[in-house]
Design a protein around this motif. Structure first.
Motif, PDB file in Angstrom:
ATOM      1  N   THR A   3       0.830  -1.205   0.000  1.00 50.76           N
ATOM      2  CA  THR A   3       0.000   0.000   0.000  1.00 50.76           C
ATOM      3  C   THR A   3       0.861   1.249   0.000  1.00 50.76           C
ATOM      4  O   THR A   3       0.573   2.221  -0.712  1.00 50.76           O
ATOM      5  N   LYS A   6       2.233   1.752  -3.422  1.00 52.18           N
ATOM      6  CA  LYS A   6       1.169   2.160  -4.339  1.00 52.18           C
ATOM      7  C   LYS A   6       0.876   3.651  -4.185  1.00 52.18           C
ATOM      8  O   LYS A   6       0.756   4.382  -5.174  1.00 52.18           O
ATOM      9  N   SER A  35       0.426   6.934   5.051  1.00 54.46           N
ATOM     10  CA  SER A  35       0.718   5.542   4.686  1.00 54.46           C
ATOM     11  C   SER A  35       2.043   5.084   5.281  1.00 54.46           C
ATOM     12  O   SER A  35       2.167   3.937   5.731  1.00 54.46           O
TER      13      SER A  35
END
Length: 126
Positions: A3, A6, A35
């Motif tokens: 994640t 990404k 994140s």
């Protein structure tokens, strides 16, 4: 980690598009720092779990080392223990080892207490 990568890739593509003049900055993207913090939090949790597992394994090894045979709680004839009981001659070394271990722990605690309080051990030893 997936994640995090990404989100980083999306932000990189968005920023390069803005730098090249192809897009405006109105698109809402996930924040990279958020994140990254989530990734670090998961890494910290994983580290704590691994430390706990290591400590449990260490305690298991110590337990097996210091008490290799279980002593049955029920006397003979009351069931439960069955054929798993050890004869008296095999209990003697186990009990002697446990007594020696308890004495070692007692002496170590006494020595530590004496060091903390500044007292000298009595003559003739513990």
């Amino acid at each position: 980690l997936q994640t995090l990568m990404k989100v980083a890739a999306q932000n990189l593509v968005q920023n390069s598009s803005i730098d090249n003049g192809q897009k405006s900055a109105d698109g809402a993207l996930q924040r990279f720092d958020k994140s990254l913090e989530e990734f670090y939090a998961l890494c910290d949790q994983l580290e704590l779990c691994l430390r706990l597992a290591h400590e449990c394994l260490s305690q298991s090894f110590d337990s097996a080392k210091h008490a290799p045979a279980l002593v049955p709680a029920a006397p003979k004839g009351e069931g439960g223990a069955g054929g798993e009981t050890l004869p008296y001659t095999q209990y003697l070394p186990l009990i002697k080892a446990q007594i020696a271990g308890a004495k070692d722990i007692h002496n170590a605690l006494l020595e530590g207490t004496n060091k903390i309080t500044g007292k000298l051990p009595p003559p003739g030893g513990p």
